[in-house]
Structures are given as structure tokens and as C-alpha cells.
Design an enzyme around this catalytic site. Structure first.
Site, PDB file in Angstrom:
ATOM      1  N   CYS A   1       0.858  -1.199   0.000  1.00 10.30           N
ATOM      2  CA  CYS A   1       0.000   0.000   0.000  1.00 10.30           C
ATOM      3  C   CYS A   1       0.891   1.244   0.000  1.00 10.30           C
ATOM      4  CB  CYS A   1      -0.900   0.044   1.231  1.00 10.30           C
ATOM      5  SG  CYS A   1      -1.655  -1.495   1.762  1.00 10.30           S
TER       6      CYS A   1
ATOM      7  N   HIS B   1       0.638   4.541  -2.137  1.00  5.42           N
ATOM      8  CA  HIS B   1      -0.093   5.612  -1.438  1.00  5.42           C
ATOM      9  C   HIS B   1       0.782   6.470  -0.539  1.00  5.42           C
ATOM     10  CE1 HIS B   1      -4.089   4.445  -2.792  1.00  5.42           C
ATOM     11  NE2 HIS B   1      -3.791   3.188  -2.539  1.00  5.42           N
TER      12      HIS B   1
ATOM     13  N   CYS C   1     -35.292   0.413  13.757  1.00  2.00           N
ATOM     14  CA  CYS C   1     -34.127   1.100  14.332  1.00  2.00           C
ATOM     15  C   CYS C   1     -34.590   2.325  15.113  1.00  2.00           C
ATOM     16  CB  CYS C   1     -33.170   1.572  13.232  1.00  2.00           C
ATOM     17  SG  CYS C   1     -32.779   0.376  11.937  1.00  2.00           S
TER      18      CYS C   1
ATOM     19  N   CYS D   1     -35.799   2.320  18.864  1.00  2.00           N
ATOM     20  CA  CYS D   1     -34.795   2.373  19.927  1.00  2.00           C
ATOM     21  C   CYS D   1     -33.957   3.647  19.829  1.00  2.00           C
ATOM     22  CB  CYS D   1     -33.898   1.137  19.864  1.00  2.00           C
ATOM     23  SG  CYS D   1     -34.711  -0.331  20.556  1.00  2.00           S
ATOM     24  N   HIS D   2     -33.378   3.899  18.658  1.00  2.00           N
ATOM     25  CA  HIS D   2     -32.339   4.935  18.583  1.00  2.00           C
ATOM     26  C   HIS D   2     -32.873   6.355  18.371  1.00  2.00           C
ATOM     27  CE1 HIS D   2     -29.140   2.118  19.023  1.00  2.00           C
ATOM     28  NE2 HIS D   2     -29.580   1.377  18.023  1.00  2.00           N
TER      29      HIS D   2
ATOM     30  N   ARG E   1     -22.494  -4.415  13.579  1.00  2.00           N
ATOM     31  CA  ARG E   1     -23.357  -3.812  14.596  1.00  2.00           C
ATOM     32  C   ARG E   1     -24.812  -3.810  14.123  1.00  2.00           C
ATOM     33  NH1 ARG E   1     -24.325  -2.875  20.039  1.00  2.00           N
ATOM     34  NH2 ARG E   1     -22.746  -1.391  20.652  1.00  2.00           N
TER      35      ARG E   1
ATOM     36  N   CYS F   1     -27.970  -5.662  15.985  1.00  2.00           N
ATOM     37  CA  CYS F   1     -29.219  -5.008  16.384  1.00  2.00           C
ATOM     38  C   CYS F   1     -30.426  -5.722  15.770  1.00  2.00           C
ATOM     39  CB  CYS F   1     -29.191  -3.532  16.003  1.00  2.00           C
ATOM     40  SG  CYS F   1     -28.201  -2.543  17.157  1.00  2.00           S
TER      41      CYS F   1
HETATM   42  C1  HEC Z   1     -34.327  -3.084  20.675  1.00  2.00           C
HETATM   43  C2  HEC Z   1     -33.597  -1.861  20.519  1.00  2.00           C
HETATM   44  C3  HEC Z   1     -32.704  -1.683  19.308  1.00  2.00           C
HETATM   45  C4  HEC Z   1     -33.080  -1.674  17.995  1.00  2.00           C
HETATM   46  C5  HEC Z   1     -34.453  -1.902  17.396  1.00  2.00           C
HETATM   47  C6  HEC Z   1     -31.886  -1.354  17.244  1.00  2.00           C
HETATM   48  N1  HEC Z   1     -30.825  -1.185  18.085  1.00  2.00           N
HETATM   49 FE1  HEC Z   1     -29.000  -0.478  17.602  1.00  2.00          FE
HETATM   50  N2  HEC Z   1     -28.405  -0.670  19.522  1.00  2.00           N
HETATM   51  C7  HEC Z   1     -29.190  -1.077  20.561  1.00  2.00           C
HETATM   52  C8  HEC Z   1     -28.405  -1.115  21.788  1.00  2.00           C
HETATM   53  C9  HEC Z   1     -28.907  -1.533  23.161  1.00  2.00           C
HETATM   54  C10 HEC Z   1     -27.111  -0.689  21.438  1.00  2.00           C
HETATM   55  C11 HEC Z   1     -25.911  -0.519  22.370  1.00  2.00           C
HETATM   56  C12 HEC Z   1     -26.050   0.788  23.129  1.00  2.00           C
HETATM   57  C13 HEC Z   1     -26.091   1.965  22.204  1.00  2.00           C
HETATM   58  O1  HEC Z   1     -25.041   2.403  21.688  1.00  2.00           O
HETATM   59  O2  HEC Z   1     -27.209   2.450  21.888  1.00  2.00           O
HETATM   60  C14 HEC Z   1     -27.153  -0.402  20.015  1.00  2.00           C
HETATM   61  C15 HEC Z   1     -26.084   0.099  19.299  1.00  2.00           C
HETATM   62  C16 HEC Z   1     -26.131   0.492  17.966  1.00  2.00           C
HETATM   63  C17 HEC Z   1     -25.041   1.132  17.268  1.00  2.00           C
HETATM   64  C18 HEC Z   1     -23.675   1.477  17.836  1.00  2.00           C
HETATM   65  C19 HEC Z   1     -23.587   2.923  18.243  1.00  2.00           C
HETATM   66  C20 HEC Z   1     -22.236   3.335  18.743  1.00  2.00           C
HETATM   67  O3  HEC Z   1     -22.086   4.520  19.081  1.00  2.00           O
HETATM   68  O4  HEC Z   1     -21.320   2.521  18.808  1.00  2.00           O
HETATM   69  C21 HEC Z   1     -25.475   1.344  15.985  1.00  2.00           C
HETATM   70  C22 HEC Z   1     -24.690   1.955  14.855  1.00  2.00           C
HETATM   71  C23 HEC Z   1     -26.830   0.834  15.899  1.00  2.00           C
HETATM   72  N3  HEC Z   1     -27.187   0.332  17.129  1.00  2.00           N
HETATM   73  C24 HEC Z   1     -27.614   0.872  14.764  1.00  2.00           C
HETATM   74  C25 HEC Z   1     -28.877   0.297  14.669  1.00  2.00           C
HETATM   75  C26 HEC Z   1     -29.627   0.177  13.436  1.00  2.00           C
HETATM   76  C27 HEC Z   1     -29.176   0.678  12.075  1.00  2.00           C
HETATM   77  C28 HEC Z   1     -30.790  -0.458  13.733  1.00  2.00           C
HETATM   78  C29 HEC Z   1     -31.888  -0.912  12.798  1.00  2.00           C
HETATM   79  C30 HEC Z   1     -31.481  -1.939  11.833  1.00  2.00           C
HETATM   80  C31 HEC Z   1     -30.781  -0.693  15.161  1.00  2.00           C
HETATM   81  N4  HEC Z   1     -29.599  -0.260  15.685  1.00  2.00           N
HETATM   82  C32 HEC Z   1     -31.844  -1.249  15.876  1.00  2.00           C
HETATM   83  C33 HEC Z   1     -30.529  -1.388  20.507  1.00  2.00           C
HETATM   84  C34 HEC Z   1     -31.285  -1.397  19.356  1.00  2.00           C
HETATM   85  C1  HEC Z   2      -0.112  -0.633  -7.377  1.00  2.00           C
HETATM   86  C2  HEC Z   2      -0.516   0.556  -6.655  1.00  2.00           C
HETATM   87  C3  HEC Z   2      -1.479   0.372  -5.493  1.00  2.00           C
HETATM   88  C4  HEC Z   2      -1.382  -0.493  -4.432  1.00  2.00           C
HETATM   89  C5  HEC Z   2      -0.336  -1.558  -4.172  1.00  2.00           C
HETATM   90  C6  HEC Z   2      -2.488  -0.166  -3.554  1.00  2.00           C
HETATM   91  N1  HEC Z   2      -3.224   0.842  -4.084  1.00  2.00           N
HETATM   92 FE1  HEC Z   2      -4.871   1.704  -3.260  1.00  2.00          FE
HETATM   93  N2  HEC Z   2      -5.187   2.768  -4.943  1.00  2.00           N
HETATM   94  C7  HEC Z   2      -4.311   2.868  -5.993  1.00  2.00           C
HETATM   95  C8  HEC Z   2      -4.858   3.765  -6.997  1.00  2.00           C
HETATM   96  C9  HEC Z   2      -4.187   4.130  -8.311  1.00  2.00           C
HETATM   97  C10 HEC Z   2      -6.092   4.208  -6.483  1.00  2.00           C
HETATM   98  C11 HEC Z   2      -7.098   5.158  -7.166  1.00  2.00           C
HETATM   99  C12 HEC Z   2      -6.634   6.569  -7.060  1.00  2.00           C
HETATM  100  C13 HEC Z   2      -6.729   7.043  -5.648  1.00  2.00           C
HETATM  101  O1  HEC Z   2      -7.843   7.274  -5.191  1.00  2.00           O
HETATM  102  O2  HEC Z   2      -5.681   7.176  -4.958  1.00  2.00           O
HETATM  103  C14 HEC Z   2      -6.254   3.588  -5.195  1.00  2.00           C
HETATM  104  C15 HEC Z   2      -7.339   3.808  -4.338  1.00  2.00           C
HETATM  105  C16 HEC Z   2      -7.380   3.384  -3.032  1.00  2.00           C
HETATM  106  C17 HEC Z   2      -8.406   3.786  -2.081  1.00  2.00           C
HETATM  107  C18 HEC Z   2      -9.568   4.736  -2.357  1.00  2.00           C
HETATM  108  C19 HEC Z   2      -9.130   6.146  -2.143  1.00  2.00           C
HETATM  109  C20 HEC Z   2     -10.213   7.141  -2.473  1.00  2.00           C
HETATM  110  O3  HEC Z   2     -10.065   8.311  -2.097  1.00  2.00           O
HETATM  111  O4  HEC Z   2     -11.209   6.776  -3.099  1.00  2.00           O
HETATM  112  C21 HEC Z   2      -8.114   3.158  -0.901  1.00  2.00           C
HETATM  113  C22 HEC Z   2      -8.883   3.280   0.403  1.00  2.00           C
HETATM  114  C23 HEC Z   2      -6.930   2.371  -1.124  1.00  2.00           C
HETATM  115  N3  HEC Z   2      -6.499   2.537  -2.422  1.00  2.00           N
HETATM  116  C24 HEC Z   2      -6.328   1.589  -0.152  1.00  2.00           C
HETATM  117  C25 HEC Z   2      -5.267   0.740  -0.408  1.00  2.00           C
HETATM  118  C26 HEC Z   2      -4.729  -0.189   0.566  1.00  2.00           C
HETATM  119  C27 HEC Z   2      -5.209  -0.331   2.000  1.00  2.00           C
HETATM  120  C28 HEC Z   2      -3.723  -0.867  -0.059  1.00  2.00           C
HETATM  121  C29 HEC Z   2      -2.865  -1.967   0.509  1.00  2.00           C
HETATM  122  C30 HEC Z   2      -3.581  -3.130   1.054  1.00  2.00           C
HETATM  123  C31 HEC Z   2      -3.627  -0.351  -1.420  1.00  2.00           C
HETATM  124  N4  HEC Z   2      -4.583   0.608  -1.591  1.00  2.00           N
HETATM  125  C32 HEC Z   2      -2.722  -0.790  -2.355  1.00  2.00           C
HETATM  126  C33 HEC Z   2      -3.098   2.187  -6.130  1.00  2.00           C
HETATM  127  C34 HEC Z   2      -2.652   1.205  -5.272  1.00  2.00           C
END
Ligand code: HEC
Ligand code: HEC
Length: 280
Positions: free
Chosen positions: A96, A100, A196, A199-200, A237, A241
Site C-alpha cells: 500500500c 499511497h 431502528c 430504539c435509537h 453492529r 441489532c
Molecule cells: C431493541 C432496541 C434496538 C433496535 C431496534 C436497534 N438497536 Fe442499535 N443498539 C441497541 C443497543 C442496546 C445498542 C448498544 C447501546 C447503544 O449504543 O445504543 C445499540 C447500538 C447500535 C449502534 C452502535 C452505536 C455506537 O455509538 O457505537 C449502531 C450503529 C446501531 N445500534 C444501529 C442500529 C440500526 C441501524 C438499527 C436498525 C437496523 C438498530 N440499531 C436497531 C438497541 C437497538
Molecule cells: C499498485 C498501486 C497500489 C497499491 C499496491 C495499492 N493501491 Fe490503493 N489505490 C491505488 C490507486 C491508483 C487508487 C485510485 C486513485 C486514488 O484514489 O488514490 C487507489 C485507491 C485506493 C483507495 C480509495 C481512495 C479514495 O479516495 O477513493 C483506498 C482506500 C486504497 N487505495 C487503499 C489501499 C490499501 C489499503 C492498499 C494496501 C492493502 C492499497 N490501496 C494498495 C493504487 C494502489
């Protein structure tokens, strides 16, 4: 039948929900002497009155882990990503770093994701961008969504945006995906028949069993969860949920979860990136 389930679910939830003071204890997220804002002002048409980071809902002990990069267990993975960054791989035999340079060339990238990608014909998440580069530029095998390599690398690249406000593009082709994500966010699913938003949005700040409900923001991902003993992706996550309400979860990387990620990211615009955050 559906009605019965819904009443039952409501009853179940009443039993486990209790009120608690909102996380307004005045604690500030300070890392390396820099204060990172954990709230953001919501626009008039925003469904939330105030946008609040999940950090504010955690206990003082968990908060403290995120405030110190030496204590934050996610940094073990970030060191692993630094090794991968320097290691040549694939048919290009390049690392990378060879292409990069320093990882700080990715500063700001996390704030804009998911971002519309013409070649993919859909919004690209961090995982998708990394894998696209590995496959097309490096010529190596892509990583699994929840692999140690992917989690470490998404944490390392995300860290380069820490403290910057979430600012994804919501217009153009993104608008349809965000709309689709919004529909999913408000759709009740599973045996408990809950969305979602139930709860949230309706209950953040309340306790659900022993857990303090947050707004479910994604500005800190990937997060280190003490319960998981490691890093986990946004889609993990979401899946957890959905499991909680006994719904059939979508797959990591599915169009549904990409749309949901885009919508949830848009609800948290203005919050600072906190990658890698720590949760219980
Ligand atoms: C029954 C309640 C409930 C429902 C429905 C639910 N969640 Fe959660 N979710 C939680 C609890 C509890 C946690 C852990 C505490 C917190 O960060 O809210 C959590 C945590 C999360 C987190 C992590 C937040 C952080 O700051 O790390 C995300 C992202 C999330 N939920 C997204 C979703 C999404 C998208 C949906 C719908 C697909 C969903 N949740 C539905 C209860 C729920
Ligand atoms: C042979 C060269 C090459 C290697 C090795 C390479 N990349 Fe890239 N990568 C590129 C090029 C070219 C792009 C497209 C142009 C750009 O967004 O930088 C790109 C794009 C990306 C992007 C998107 C950037 C954006 O802004 O959209 C990510 C994330 C990325 N590379 C991560 C990695 C990681 C992590 C590795 C190693 C595991 C890696 N690349 C290895 C050449 C490379």
C-alpha cells in the site's frame, strides 16, 4: 396475528426500558490534548433535536479507554495495519505504501463515506474501496468484510480523519440510496416488530436492560467492543441489532446495509469522526 406480536413486543420493551438521565454529565472527549466535539447541531428538518455521539452514553470507564491511545485496545489492530501497509503483495508485488505513501494521504476520506462510485454503480464503503484497490491495483485477493486485515485497515485509515466532521455527499445518485436506507430505518422487523428508530430515535437516553441507549451513530467505526474482544464493522453492529429484535439480518456488504449505512451516516453529519471508538 401481526397486531398481537406488536403488542407483545411493546410489552416486552416496556419491561426492559427505563429512563435515565441523558448523557449530559459534562465530560469532554479529549485525546492528546485535543477536544473532539461529541455533539452537533441538527438542521430544522432533522429527525433528532440534537446529534449526539455514542461516546456520551457510555460509562466513565469505557469513555476513558477511548481517550487514551495507549489504553485504547484498538491500537493493537492499528499496529497490525501498519505492518500490512508496508508489506508487498499480489501480482504488482507492491505494498500500500509503495503506491499511497503515508497513510495520512487518506485524511478526510472517512468523513465522506459511503460515497457514490460510478464503476461499482453504488455507494462505496471503506471496505469496498480498500478491496477494489487490492484487486485492481495491487493484484491480490480481496479481504473478507469482517477479517482481521480489513478491520485493522479500516481503523487505521479512519483514524486519519479523527476529529473531522462527517460530511458525506447526499445529493445526486446518493439521494436514492439514502432514501432506501431511511425506509429500512423506519421499518419494523422481526419477532419484536421494531424499527431502528424505535430504539435509537424514540428511546435514546433510556436504559434498555443494563445498556444506555444511544442514537446509534456510526462516527466511531470500526469500534472496539469489549464484549466482542475486538474490532467490529458497522455492518456487524447493524446485524447485531437486527438479531436483538429477532429479525433475519441482512448480509454484510449487502445493498440493504450499504443503504442503511449511507442513511445513518447522513443522520450523523457534523459529528466528529472518532475512529477507533471503544464500546461495551
Ligand atoms: C431493541 C432496541 C434496538 C433496535 C431496534 C436497534 N438497536 Fe442499535 N443498539 C441497541 C443497543 C442496546 C445498542 C448498544 C447501546 C447503544 O449504543 O445504543 C445499540 C447500538 C447500535 C449502534 C452502535 C452505536 C455506537 O455509538 O457505537 C449502531 C450503529 C446501531 N445500534 C444501529 C442500529 C440500526 C441501524 C438499527 C436498525 C437496523 C438498530 N440499531 C436497531 C438497541 C437497538
Ligand atoms: C499498485 C498501486 C497500489 C497499491 C499496491 C495499492 N493501491 Fe490503493 N489505490 C491505488 C490507486 C491508483 C487508487 C485510485 C486513485 C486514488 O484514489 O488514490 C487507489 C485507491 C485506493 C483507495 C480509495 C481512495 C479514495 O479516495 O477513493 C483506498 C482506500 C486504497 N487505495 C487503499 C489501499 C490499501 C489499503 C492498499 C494496501 C492493502 C492499497 N490501496 C494498495 C493504487 C494502489
Amino acid at each position: 396475528m401481526k397486531r398481537t406480536v406488536s403488542i407483545l413486543a411493546g410489552g416486552l420493551l416496556c419491561g426492559v426500558l427505563s429512563t435515565a438521565a441523558l448523557a449530559d454529565d459534562g465530560r469532554e472527549l479529549v485525546i492528546d490534548g485535543e477536544t473532539i466535539a461529541t455533539t452537533a447541531v441538527a438542521a430544522d428538518d432533522h429527525p433528532l433535536d440534537e446529534i449526539i455521539s455514542g461516546w456520551r452514553f457510555r460509562s466513565a470507564e469505557t469513555q476513558a479507554l477511548q481517550m487514551d491511545d495507549f489504553e485504547n485496545p484498538a491500537f493493537v489492530a492499528i499496529e497490525y495495519a501498519e505492518e500490512i501497509w508496508e508489506t508487498p503483495a499480489g501480482t504488482s508485488n507492491k505494498s500500500c505504501a509503495d503506491c499511497h505513501g503515508d497513510a495520512d494521504s487518506f485524511a478526510g476520506l472517512r468523513t465522506k463515506l459511503p460515497r457514490w462510485n460510478d464503476e461499482m454503480g453504488k455507494p462505496a464503503t471503506m471496505e469496498m474501496l480498500i478491496n477494489a484497490s487490492i484487486e485492481t491495483h495491487q493484484g491480490a485477493e480481496p479481504w473478507k468484510w469482517e477479517s482481521a486485515e480489513m478491520l485493522a485497515m479500516t481503523a487505521m485509515i479512519g483514524l486519519e480523519s479523527r476529529g473531522m466532521p462527517v460530511a458525506l455527499e447526499t445529493d445526486g445518485p446518493m439521494a436514492d440510496w439514502i432514501k432506501k436506507g431511511e425506509e429500512l430505518y423506519y421499518t419494523r422487523v422481526g419477532l419484536l416488530n421494531m424499527a431502528c428508530a424505535n430504539c435509537h430515535e424514540d428511546n435514546y437516553g433510556n436504559m434498555i436492560r443494563a445498556d444506555h441507549l444511544s442514537q446509534g451513530q456510526i462516527n466511531g467505526f470500526p469500534v472496539y467492543r469489549l464484549k466482542w474482544g475486538g474490532l467490529g464493522s458497522i455492518h456487524r453492529r447493524f446485524k447485531g441489532c437486527m438479531d436483538q429484535v429477532r429479525a433475519e439480518p441482512y448480509k454484510r456488504g449487502s445493498d440493504e446495509f450499504i443503504a442503511l449505512e449511507a442513511y445513518v451516516a447522513s443522520r450523523g453529519m457534523g459529528l466528529s469522526v472518532e475512529t477507533p471508538s471503544v464500546r461495551n
